[in-house]
Design a protein around this motif. Structure first.
Motif, PDB file in Angstrom:
ATOM      1  N   THR A 261      -7.467  -7.248  -3.412  1.00 51.56           N
ATOM      2  CA  THR A 261      -8.393  -7.467  -2.306  1.00 51.56           C
ATOM      3  C   THR A 261      -9.702  -6.753  -2.592  1.00 51.56           C
ATOM      4  OG1 THR A 261      -6.617  -7.628  -0.670  1.00 51.56           O
ATOM      5  CG2 THR A 261      -8.819  -7.120   0.157  1.00 51.56           C
ATOM      6  N   VAL A 262     -10.796  -7.507  -2.603  1.00 50.55           N
ATOM      7  CA  VAL A 262     -12.128  -6.922  -2.671  1.00 50.55           C
ATOM      8  C   VAL A 262     -12.595  -6.772  -1.234  1.00 50.55           C
ATOM      9  CG1 VAL A 262     -14.485  -7.173  -3.521  1.00 50.55           C
ATOM     10  CG2 VAL A 262     -12.570  -8.008  -4.906  1.00 50.55           C
ATOM     11  N   ALA A 263     -12.495  -5.563  -0.713  1.00 45.27           N
ATOM     12  CA  ALA A 263     -12.777  -5.316   0.703  1.00 45.27           C
ATOM     13  C   ALA A 263     -14.252  -4.965   0.895  1.00 45.27           C
ATOM     14  CB  ALA A 263     -11.888  -4.183   1.213  1.00 45.27           C
ATOM     15  N   HIS A 264     -14.911  -5.730   1.754  1.00 42.68           N
ATOM     16  CA  HIS A 264     -16.338  -5.490   1.998  1.00 42.68           C
ATOM     17  C   HIS A 264     -16.578  -4.609   3.218  1.00 42.68           C
ATOM     18  CE1 HIS A 264     -17.711  -8.190  -1.165  1.00 42.68           C
ATOM     19  NE2 HIS A 264     -16.707  -8.978  -0.827  1.00 42.68           N
ATOM     20  N   THR A 265     -15.508  -4.332   3.968  1.00 40.63           N
ATOM     21  CA  THR A 265     -15.581  -3.373   5.070  1.00 40.63           C
ATOM     22  C   THR A 265     -14.384  -2.442   4.968  1.00 40.63           C
ATOM     23  OG1 THR A 265     -14.265  -4.700   6.612  1.00 40.63           O
ATOM     24  CG2 THR A 265     -16.635  -5.134   6.557  1.00 40.63           C
ATOM     25  N   MET A 266     -14.486  -1.259   5.590  1.00 38.64           N
ATOM     26  CA  MET A 266     -13.360  -0.331   5.557  1.00 38.64           C
ATOM     27  C   MET A 266     -12.186  -0.866   6.368  1.00 38.64           C
ATOM     28  SD  MET A 266     -14.275   1.787   3.386  1.00 38.64           S
ATOM     29  CE  MET A 266     -12.840   2.857   3.454  1.00 38.64           C
ATOM     30  N   GLU A 267     -12.490  -1.625   7.411  1.00 34.65           N
ATOM     31  CA  GLU A 267     -11.398  -2.231   8.201  1.00 34.65           C
ATOM     32  C   GLU A 267     -10.583  -3.188   7.328  1.00 34.65           C
ATOM     33  OE1 GLU A 267     -14.531  -0.784  10.882  1.00 34.65           O
ATOM     34  OE2 GLU A 267     -14.571  -2.105   9.128  1.00 34.65           O
ATOM     35  N   GLU A 268     -11.281  -3.982   6.545  1.00 37.22           N
ATOM     36  CA  GLU A 268     -10.610  -4.921   5.632  1.00 37.22           C
ATOM     37  C   GLU A 268      -9.797  -4.162   4.594  1.00 37.22           C
ATOM     38  OE1 GLU A 268     -11.812  -8.639   2.646  1.00 37.22           O
ATOM     39  OE2 GLU A 268     -13.385  -7.534   3.696  1.00 37.22           O
ATOM     40  N   ALA A 269     -10.336  -3.053   4.096  1.00 35.14           N
ATOM     41  CA  ALA A 269      -9.632  -2.253   3.094  1.00 35.14           C
ATOM     42  C   ALA A 269      -8.359  -1.647   3.670  1.00 35.14           C
ATOM     43  CB  ALA A 269     -10.553  -1.157   2.563  1.00 35.14           C
ATOM     44  N   GLU A 270      -8.447  -1.100   4.872  1.00 35.93           N
ATOM     45  CA  GLU A 270      -7.274  -0.486   5.500  1.00 35.93           C
ATOM     46  C   GLU A 270      -6.208  -1.539   5.802  1.00 35.93           C
ATOM     47  OE1 GLU A 270      -7.850   2.256   8.674  1.00 35.93           O
ATOM     48  OE2 GLU A 270      -9.583   3.234   7.731  1.00 35.93           O
TER      49      GLU A 270
ATOM     50  N   ILE B 236     -14.886  -1.853  -1.705  1.00 33.50           N
ATOM     51  CA  ILE B 236     -13.904  -1.147  -2.516  1.00 33.50           C
ATOM     52  C   ILE B 236     -12.768  -2.117  -2.824  1.00 33.50           C
ATOM     53  CG2 ILE B 236     -12.556  -0.247  -0.556  1.00 33.50           C
ATOM     54  CD1 ILE B 236     -12.509   2.475  -2.210  1.00 33.50           C
ATOM     55  N   VAL B 237     -12.021  -1.850  -3.895  1.00 31.89           N
ATOM     56  CA  VAL B 237     -10.992  -2.785  -4.355  1.00 31.89           C
ATOM     57  C   VAL B 237      -9.602  -2.164  -4.194  1.00 31.89           C
ATOM     58  CG1 VAL B 237     -10.175  -4.186  -6.290  1.00 31.89           C
ATOM     59  CG2 VAL B 237     -12.627  -3.750  -6.006  1.00 31.89           C
ATOM     60  N   ILE B 238      -8.696  -2.924  -3.561  1.00 31.64           N
ATOM     61  CA  ILE B 238      -7.312  -2.492  -3.368  1.00 31.64           C
ATOM     62  C   ILE B 238      -6.417  -3.421  -4.187  1.00 31.64           C
ATOM     63  CG2 ILE B 238      -5.538  -1.879  -1.674  1.00 31.64           C
ATOM     64  CD1 ILE B 238      -8.200  -0.543  -1.072  1.00 31.64           C
ATOM     65  N   LYS B 239      -5.567  -2.835  -5.064  1.00 30.69           N
ATOM     66  CA  LYS B 239      -4.716  -3.640  -5.935  1.00 30.69           C
ATOM     67  C   LYS B 239      -3.255  -3.225  -5.802  1.00 30.69           C
ATOM     68  CE  LYS B 239      -8.171  -4.425  -9.596  1.00 30.69           C
ATOM     69  NZ  LYS B 239      -8.454  -4.283 -11.046  1.00 30.69           N
ATOM     70  N   ALA B 240      -2.379  -4.203  -5.573  1.00 33.61           N
ATOM     71  CA  ALA B 240      -0.950  -3.946  -5.702  1.00 33.61           C
ATOM     72  C   ALA B 240      -0.653  -3.664  -7.167  1.00 33.61           C
ATOM     73  CB  ALA B 240      -0.148  -5.148  -5.215  1.00 33.61           C
ATOM     74  N   ASP B 241       0.225  -2.707  -7.425  1.00 31.65           N
ATOM     75  CA  ASP B 241       0.483  -2.288  -8.799  1.00 31.65           C
ATOM     76  C   ASP B 241       1.135  -3.393  -9.635  1.00 31.65           C
ATOM     77  OD1 ASP B 241       0.829  -0.181 -10.951  1.00 31.65           O
ATOM     78  OD2 ASP B 241       2.923  -0.711 -10.593  1.00 31.65           O
TER      79      ASP B 241
END
Length: 422
Positions: A154-163, A140-145
């Motif tokens: 951040t292209v997170a490949h695990t949920m830990e990385e995403a959090e 999943i991808v997390i982006k600062a606005d």
């Protein structure tokens, strides 16, 4: 015509280099510039955020055109300030530059006008964002606005990385106020493509497509950077796919900005993903020349760049046809040891001199020390561009030139443009 270019990176070096070839160009000033730009233009020690000083300098020198390179001053409204003082400026006004300055604005715009992009949700509450995130699956991808120097995604490949990314952005504020809101986006698989376009309202003149390499290390491993290399054209991507991107994404976006009362004038840069099914979706829009895409696109432009800028400013862009050189270009970024994390500065650079016409070097993070020697002053130090009849020969020329340049801690990816050769 005298010209002021605002910025001091590899993109601005490429812009100055192209402008210097125009028979209409008079004196070229660059604020603040760098050691490479200083060989082509008069560098002026004014920072890109010092709007009043830049305005005073441009008025004093009676420049005929101001070209704004970086994203931050555009988002902060430098074009409004300069145009309101009677200066001709190539670049979007503040309300149009928001297409890059706010990922939330950009995603909402695309959604409203049914322009293809990844599914998303937006949040200004950490708790709500975390709750939503935990209902999703990786990757999943997390982006600062807001703007984060190309590192806010951040292209997170695990949920830990995403959090962890969400916590870094919204709670630790690693990107400051740029992270007060986030966009959480579906992960798109496929091949990335960059298309830059000269835009004046609803008039869109696309440049030759390019492909960037964001991760720091070979094989697309490691943290995201501002770009470790790029190439153009893209022989492995069908022209029909590129045409689809222009007709279904870039042109509708330009029309949407006009409809929203935010007409865009300048370079609209689309970061795109080609899905395994062959469809094109929008990853991002930038409101200026891309870096390092500019370093491979402008050496391939046959049309006088100053003529293009003036046509956009004067509203005659629709009458201009762009011409492109057949030769290919490949850019390899030489980075400081430690980049994109912390890195040293002030390290001497050797091997820059060359009379070879199959390559060129654009300075990105360089300066002159007290002894007049070129030294490192940034994370991405140099963009080494190879030219050739095809991607393979251009790539060989780029790497051959790159090997001859040395500074302590130098690192670079060895697989730039490899995808085009498979």
């Amino acid at each position: 015509m005298d010209i002021l270019v605002i910025g001091g990176g590899g993109r601005e070096h490429a812009i100055v280099w192209a402008l210097a070839q125009s028979p209409k160009a008079g004196s070229i000033y660059c604020a603040p510039g760098n050691a490479g730009i200083a060989q082509l233009a008069e560098c002026v020690p004014i920072a890109v955020g010092e709007f009043e000083k830049l305005k005073a300098f441009a008025l004093e020198k009676e420049v005929g055109l101001v070209v704004v390179g970086p994203d931050d001053p555009l988002a902060d409204g430098i074009v409004d300030v300069l145009e309101d003082a009677g200066l001709a400026v190539f670049g979007p006004r503040k309300n149009a530059a928001e297409i890059e300055g706010s990922k939330t604005f950009m995603k909402d715009l695309l959604h409203k006008y049914s322009i293809p992009t990844a599914a998303y949700e937006k949040f200004d509450s950490y708790e709500q964002a975390l709750t939503y995130l935990r209902s999703q699956k990786a990757p999943i991808v997390i982006k600062a606005d807001g703007l984060a120097a190309g590192k806010g995604v951040t292209v997170a490949h695990t949920m830990e990385e995403a959090e962890q990314a969400l916590q870094d952005i919204m709670q630790s504020k690693v990107f400051g106020e740029a992270g007060s809101r986030v966009v959480i986006e579906e992960f798109l698989e496929g091949q990335e493509m960059s298309i830059l376009a000269f835009v004046d309202g609803e008039t869109v003149k696309p440049m030759s497509a390019a492909q960037d390499h964001k991760p720091a290390y070979d094989g697309d491993k490691g943290p995201n950077t501002g770009g470790m290399g790029t190439y153009s054209p893209l022989p492995h991507i069908p022209s029909s796919v590129i045409e689809e991107a222009v007709e279904q994404i870039i042109k509708p976006t330009a029309k949407a900005m006009v409809a929203e009362g935010r007409p865009f004038r300048g370079v609209l840069f689309a970061g795109l993903m080609i899905t395994p099914e062959g469809r094109v979706k929008t990853i991002e829009f930038n409101a200026r020349f891309g870096d390092p895409e500019t370093q491979v696109v402008l050496p391939r432009l046959k049309t006088d760049l100053l003529e293009v800028f003036l046509a956009a400013v004067n509203g005659t862009l629709a009458e201009l046809e762009l011409e492109w050189r057949e030769e290919a270009a490949v850019c390899v970024i030489l980075a400081s040891g430690g980049y994109p994390a912390s890195y040293p500065k002030g390290l001497p650079i050797t091997g820059l001199e060359s009379t070879d016409d199959t390559s060129m070097v654009f300075h990105a993070g360089t300066a002159l020390n007290a002894e007049g020697q070129v030294v490192t002053s940034g994370g991405r130090v140099l963009g080494v561009v190879g030219l050739g009849e095809d991607i393979a020969s251009a790539r060989d020329n780029a790497y051959q030139r790159a090997e001859g340049i040395t500074f302590e801690g130098k690192h670079f990816r060895t697989d730039i443009a490899a995808k085009a050769l498979k």
